[in-house]
Design an enzyme around this catalytic site. Structure first.
Site, PDB file in Angstrom:
ATOM      1  N   GLU A 182       0.845  -1.193   0.000  1.00  0.00           N
ATOM      2  CA  GLU A 182       0.000   0.000   0.000  1.00  0.00           C
ATOM      3  C   GLU A 182       0.884   1.247   0.000  1.00  0.00           C
ATOM      4  O   GLU A 182       1.849   1.309   0.759  1.00  0.00           O
ATOM      5  CB  GLU A 182      -0.918   0.034   1.231  1.00  0.00           C
ATOM      6  CG  GLU A 182      -1.963   1.132   1.097  1.00  0.00           C
ATOM      7  CD  GLU A 182      -2.921   1.194   2.287  1.00  0.00           C
ATOM      8  OE1 GLU A 182      -4.030   1.710   2.108  1.00  0.00           O
ATOM      9  OE2 GLU A 182      -2.553   0.762   3.384  1.00  0.00           O
ATOM     10  N   GLY A 318       3.749   2.017  10.685  1.00  0.00           N
ATOM     11  CA  GLY A 318       3.637   1.354  11.983  1.00  0.00           C
ATOM     12  C   GLY A 318       3.219  -0.082  11.776  1.00  0.00           C
ATOM     13  O   GLY A 318       3.726  -1.003  12.413  1.00  0.00           O
ATOM     14  N   ALA A 319       2.263  -0.281  10.834  1.00  0.00           N
ATOM     15  CA  ALA A 319       1.760  -1.626  10.539  1.00  0.00           C
ATOM     16  C   ALA A 319       0.975  -1.568   9.231  1.00  0.00           C
ATOM     17  O   ALA A 319       0.621  -0.492   8.751  1.00  0.00           O
ATOM     18  CB  ALA A 319       0.866  -2.124  11.671  1.00  0.00           C
ATOM     19  N   MET A 320       0.708  -2.745   8.657  1.00  0.00           N
ATOM     20  CA  MET A 320      -0.034  -2.822   7.397  1.00  0.00           C
ATOM     21  C   MET A 320      -0.978  -4.018   7.435  1.00  0.00           C
ATOM     22  O   MET A 320      -0.590  -5.130   7.783  1.00  0.00           O
ATOM     23  CB  MET A 320       0.963  -2.959   6.232  1.00  0.00           C
ATOM     24  CG  MET A 320       0.305  -3.163   4.875  1.00  0.00           C
ATOM     25  SD  MET A 320      -0.743  -1.765   4.409  1.00  0.00           S
ATOM     26  CE  MET A 320      -1.966  -2.591   3.393  1.00  0.00           C
ATOM     27  N   ASN A 322      -2.418  -6.208   5.514  1.00  0.00           N
ATOM     28  CA  ASN A 322      -2.535  -7.269   4.505  1.00  0.00           C
ATOM     29  C   ASN A 322      -3.490  -8.353   4.997  1.00  0.00           C
ATOM     30  O   ASN A 322      -3.374  -8.812   6.133  1.00  0.00           O
ATOM     31  CB  ASN A 322      -1.170  -7.897   4.242  1.00  0.00           C
ATOM     32  CG  ASN A 322      -0.064  -6.865   4.125  1.00  0.00           C
ATOM     33  OD1 ASN A 322      -0.068  -6.039   3.250  1.00  0.00           O
ATOM     34  ND2 ASN A 322       0.873  -6.922   5.072  1.00  0.00           N
ATOM     35  N   GLU A 355      -5.445  -2.543  12.773  1.00  0.00           N
ATOM     36  CA  GLU A 355      -5.209  -3.402  11.604  1.00  0.00           C
ATOM     37  C   GLU A 355      -6.260  -4.501  11.481  1.00  0.00           C
ATOM     38  O   GLU A 355      -6.648  -4.869  10.373  1.00  0.00           O
ATOM     39  CB  GLU A 355      -3.799  -4.013  11.671  1.00  0.00           C
ATOM     40  CG  GLU A 355      -2.664  -3.006  11.756  1.00  0.00           C
ATOM     41  CD  GLU A 355      -2.704  -1.919  10.687  1.00  0.00           C
ATOM     42  OE1 GLU A 355      -3.270  -2.146   9.600  1.00  0.00           O
ATOM     43  OE2 GLU A 355      -2.165  -0.830  10.949  1.00  0.00           O
ATOM     44  N   HIS A 358      -9.411  -3.374   9.808  1.00  0.00           N
ATOM     45  CA  HIS A 358      -9.289  -3.326   8.343  1.00  0.00           C
ATOM     46  C   HIS A 358      -9.633  -4.666   7.687  1.00  0.00           C
ATOM     47  O   HIS A 358      -9.961  -4.693   6.498  1.00  0.00           O
ATOM     48  CB  HIS A 358      -7.853  -2.980   7.951  1.00  0.00           C
ATOM     49  CG  HIS A 358      -7.533  -1.525   7.960  1.00  0.00           C
ATOM     50  ND1 HIS A 358      -8.322  -0.562   7.368  1.00  0.00           N
ATOM     51  CD2 HIS A 358      -6.467  -0.850   8.479  1.00  0.00           C
ATOM     52  CE1 HIS A 358      -7.759   0.628   7.510  1.00  0.00           C
ATOM     53  NE2 HIS A 358      -6.646   0.488   8.189  1.00  0.00           N
ATOM     54  N   GLU A 377      -9.024   4.450   6.569  1.00  0.00           N
ATOM     55  CA  GLU A 377      -8.150   4.840   7.676  1.00  0.00           C
ATOM     56  C   GLU A 377      -8.891   5.585   8.782  1.00  0.00           C
ATOM     57  O   GLU A 377      -8.607   5.398   9.960  1.00  0.00           O
ATOM     58  CB  GLU A 377      -6.976   5.669   7.157  1.00  0.00           C
ATOM     59  CG  GLU A 377      -6.091   4.914   6.169  1.00  0.00           C
ATOM     60  CD  GLU A 377      -5.535   3.599   6.727  1.00  0.00           C
ATOM     61  OE1 GLU A 377      -5.633   3.358   7.940  1.00  0.00           O
ATOM     62  OE2 GLU A 377      -5.010   2.807   5.927  1.00  0.00           O
TER      63      GLU A 377
END
Length: 921
Positions: A182, A318-320, A322, A355, A358, A377
């Site tokens: 991303e 910080g984080a993603m 996926n 996360e 999401h 977000e």
């Protein structure tokens, strides 16, 4: 995606405006016009024109990607083989895809039931990150298979398919192969249709050394020896649901893990560096509680069989999120029971909550285009707090939301160079720019306001309708409004369009009149601008949900209204003359309030006697601070109010107060009476410091630990004698191994001894950094190194920032710490950035870290000419993804300069007078 937090000392440059008495208004208008003219003269008032951009043609689209990748962890390259099942919608002799930093070896298309057609040309459009595959004959409508063999580089830019350096327990340096796609970097790992609305399924295989862990979005379905090499295996993963390319992920490296099953039967694992599995247990516990919470809240089950959370050594964000394989910075996932501080535990809980939200909101239903990024977000940034409040009610997390997100968003959104929540995005270089406090924190704040306006029951019902209707599809902002409108029967789209489609937010000016037993309130709204009252012809208007409370019941609204016009009169029944009236209960509405003098006077005692709820005490102080920054009241008036917080027990209220005093200290570092404001800080913080002491008392909890660290750090930095002596004593015992500092005391002690230390202190600190086994401890030290005052030592810290000792993503916080540490540090950091620009830009180009570096380094200046210097430097050293940030920084420098000119002398006089006759508590 969670962006790593900005430095707290630079948070919240808040601004506040309102209709003051006419003579002052005229003065402010002329001031405001002068400031705006200055912005225009520097060319800061408008963003540059957008680059031309076209989305991918729709004549060919993917149905499934069958993708096999073979990374080489020694040469930092990878080989790839793609077989994409695709549909040709209209006849064409070319296929246009996204592709960046990849070399295509061969490409062909096999129509179903027909012969293979080999591509005769690959035309790379590097600037647009596209490739056009040309075919000698026309591809007819129907389905077929696109085959591409390609090679790429495991880069060191923390985007795409990249390498991440780590050290084994035996001290050997090795590399993992990891991903961050991303917003637009899947195209660096394989040629693809890299747009969020072009969804497909994925069958992924990884060819990896047999002693390495291989992970992807789905569970492993096969692991077999690779024909050509006995040391290599091919790992196949199950087919994914229909999903966007930016959510694909794979990791190859050495990891340990801890695992559990959620009560819904989902396998949850947390992957950690080898030997640190224990540090994954806290995040595992949070994740196992969070998945069922979201399943119940959305009334939609988690759609995958497993979820992995993994700590990556080199990681920009910080984080993603996926899907099924969430990647984190080590500091956002790992908790050591002995060596992690309370704020780290809280941060891990929030990031995990963000996360995992999401997985539904973003992954199951995805925004149609980056214009709607805020939907992803903003929503996740709101519901992470709901989730943490559920898991850890003792954190009082919603009060912290106001200080961490709401005020941060208002700081940015008051600038002329802000942007609407929904911003038109085209070229890839523009996408990273909107991963900012508007998309995240303003987005979260307006959703919090919307949730309060609708009520939890109808909000949940609307969310379920939205997720059910659009699952495995894409949606726009309007689709969410429609679902919530259907669930609540309220005019959601009409209200929310005023908040998402125009930038800024309103100031509500209120005055009151007692009429027998009732209170008449006169309300008016106008746009709130950092540079002075709004002077445009057509002032924007908002539909503002307003709550009104009184001292009869300070925690419940006596009245709720929707202010849908510029002015309104409201009658509150049965309000006695001695009762106060307050707007914006809980500081939920995204607006600022300016009270008439009489209304404000009646509210102020509620700070001292604590009869106002904590979040309302915080909001009131914050509004007043912002009023002063905009020149509507004197800063001295705010300093007097700050002294009323002598009895304050609440951590978040102190945190916000500390932040604003930090802003003021930075401003006054440009004067010759900086020491006087430090005396003021010591006077305000000493009583609470004495009450708390250094050591935890029986019955204390999470918030007491946070407050103790905050107060001791503030007193130590300001040079409070007793605090400094005790910090030095404890630091000596810590270094000598006599008495190890508790994790919650390390930051304030490190900061204090460095600020008032010498070269020996810095050397000891750098040695502690080298010895630290935990990234949290390394980061803790990195963030305070800039407190050192000697020019020679500042230079040493800046050189250290670019050394191998500091991970690439953490260089930014070291340089930012120097800039925020002192006036000399600010100048030195700016010179260092200019001198090392090529290396820094090459390291972070295109990502949000370059924006953060610029913001942290220059925003503390308060001299007009510096705005011109910053602008001139970036005109000759372009940073396209940071253009908006540069504009905002220059605007803030001019605002600081105006504030200093206006109020410095009166602040100085007040501080001198106070010293001569100290106030009594």
């Amino acid at each position: 995606m969670w962006l790593a937090a900005a430095a707290p000392s630079l948070a919240r440059r808040l601004l506040f405006l309102g209709p003051p008495p006419p003579p002052l208004l005229l003065l402010l208008l002329s001031r405001s016009s002068r400031r705006r003219r200055r912005l225009h003269s520097l060319g800061l008032a408008a963003m540059p024109e957008k680059r031309p951009f076209e989305r991918l043609p729709a004549d060919v689209c993917p149905i499934n990607y069958s993708l096999c990748l073979k990374p080489d962890l020694l040469d930092f390259t990878f080989e790839g083989k793609l077989e994409a099942s695709a549909q040709v919608r209209q006849a064409t002799n070319q296929i246009v895809m996204n592709c960046a930093d990849i070399d295509i070896i061969t490409a062909s298309y096999v129509p179903e039931g027909d012969e293979e057609i080999h591509a005769t040309g690959f035309n790379y459009q590097n600037e647009d990150e596209k490739v056009t595959l040309s075919f000698p004959s026309t591809l007819q409508p129907g389905t077929g298979t696109l085959k591409i063999d390609f090679v790429g580089e495991l880069n060191d830019k923390m985007k795409g398919f990249y390498r991440s350096k780590y050290t084994t327990p035996s001290g050997e340096v090795r590399y993992a192969a990891v991903t961050q796609f991303e917003a637009t970097d899947a195209r660096r790992a394989f040629p693809c249709w890299d747009e969020p609305a072009i969804k497909a399924t994925f069958d992924i295989s990884l060819v990896v050394p047999k002693d390495r862990v291989a992970l992807s979005n789905m569970n492993v379905i096969d692991r077999k020896p690779y024909p050509d090499d006995e040391n290599v295996v091919e790992v196949k993963f199950a087919r994914t649901p229909v999903m966007s390319t930016y959510l694909v992920a794979f990791v190859v490296g050495e990891y340990d893990f801890v695992e559990t099953r959620s009560k819904d039967g989902v396998c949850v694992r947390v992957y950690t560096p080898v030997g640190k599995a224990e540090q994954g247990k806290f995040a595992l516990e949070v994740a196992a509680k969070t998945l069922p919470f979201y399943k119940d809240y959305f009334n939609v089950p988690y759609p995958l069989p497993k979820i992995d959370l993994i700590a990556i050594a080199d990681f920009a964000a910080g984080a993603m999120e996926n899907w099924g394989l969430v990647t984190y910075r080590e500091t956002a996932l790992l908790i050591d029971p002995k060596n992690s501080c309370s704020s780290s535990r809280q941060w891990v809980a929030l990031v995990v909550g963000h996360e995992l939200a999401h997985q539904w909101f973003g992954n199951l239903v995805t925004m149609e285009w980056w214009t709607h990024l805020w939907l992803n977000e903003g929503f996740a940034s709101w519901i992470e707090y709901l989730c943490v409040d559920h898991c850890f009610p003792e954190y009082d997390i919603w009060t912290q939301f106001v200080s961490a997100d709401y005020t941060r968003a208002q700081e940015l959104d008051a600038l002329d160079n802000s942007h609407p929540i929904e911003v038109s995005v085209g070229h890839p270089s523009e996408v990273d720019e909107i991963f900012d406090a508007i998309s995240y924190s303003k987005g979260a704040s307006v959703i919090r306001m919307l949730h309060d306006y609708i009520g939890d029951k109808d909000f949940k019902k609307g969310m379920n309708m939205y997720l059910t209707k659009f699952q495995q599809k894409n949606a726009a902002t309007e689709d969410l409004w429609e679902s919530l409108e259907n669930a609540s029967g309220k005019p959601i789209a009409a209200v929310m369009n005023t908040w998402t489609k125009q930038m800024g937010f309103p100031l509500i000016y209120v005055e009151a009149e007692q009429i027998e037993d009732d209170r008449l309130l006169r309300l008016s709204q106008r746009k709130f601008c950092a540079s002075g009252p709004y002077v445009g012809e057509d002032c924007p208007q908002w539909m503002v949900p307003i709550t009104i409370s009184t001292s009869e019941d300070s925690s419940h609204a006596k009245m709720k209204i929707l202010m849908d016009k510029p002015e309104m009169n409201v009658v509150l029944k049965d309000v006695k003359p001695d009762q106060w009236v307050k707007l914006n209960l809980g500081t939920v509405g995204f607006y600022r309030t300016q009270y008439s003098s009489a209304m404000l006077e009646s509210l102020l005692p509620g700070i001292r006697d604590l009869s106002l709820p904590p979040v309302d005490r915080l909001g009131l102080q914050n509004d007043l601070f912002s009023l002063a920054r905009a020149g509507i009241i004197s800063t001295v008036e705010v300093l007097k109010v700050m002294e009323a917080f002598v009895n304050e027990p609440n951590y978040t209220v102190w945190s916000d107060l500390s932040c604003n005093l930090g802003i003021l200290s930075t401003l006054l570092s440009h004067t010759d009476f900086y020491e006087e404001i430090q005396e003021f800080v010591k006077d305000v913080f000493s009583p609470i410091g004495e009450r708390l002491g250094w050591d935890p008392k029986p019955g204390e909890g999470h918030l007491d630990a946070l407050l103790r660290g905050l107060v001791l750090g503030k007193l130590g930095k300001a040079g409070h004698k007793a605090t400094l002596e005790e910090a030095r004593r404890r630091f000596k015992d810590h270094v000598e191994g006599k008495q190890i500092l508790s994790a919650d005391l390390r930051s304030p002690v490190y900061l204090t001894v460095l600020k008032h230390g010498d070269g020996t202190t810095l050397d000891i600190m750098l040695k502690l950094h080298k010895q630290a086994d935990m990234q949290e401890e390394k980061n803790r030290i990195e963030r305070v190194l800039g407190a050192t005052l000697s020019p020679e030592l500042i230079q040493k810290v800046l050189t250290f920032a670019l050394s191998e000792e500091v991970r690439p993503q953490d260089t930014v916080s070291v340089i930012g710490g120097v800039a925020g540490g002192s006036k000399h540090g600010r100048k030195a950091a700016w010179k260092f950035i200019k001198d090392n620009w090529e290396e820094l830009y090459n390291r972070y180009q295109g990502g949000f870290l370059i924006s953060r570096l610029i913001k942290l380094s220059v925003e503390g200046f308060a001299v007009d000419k510096m705005a011109g210097e910053v602008k001139a430097f970036f005109e000759s050293h372009p940073a396209p993804s940071a253009e908006r940030t540069i504009q905002q920084c220059c605007e803030n420098i001019l605002l600081n300069a105006a504030w200093l000119k206006r109020d410095a002398e009166s602040i100085h006089q007040y501080l001198l007078q106070r010293k001569a006759s100290p106030p009594t508590a």
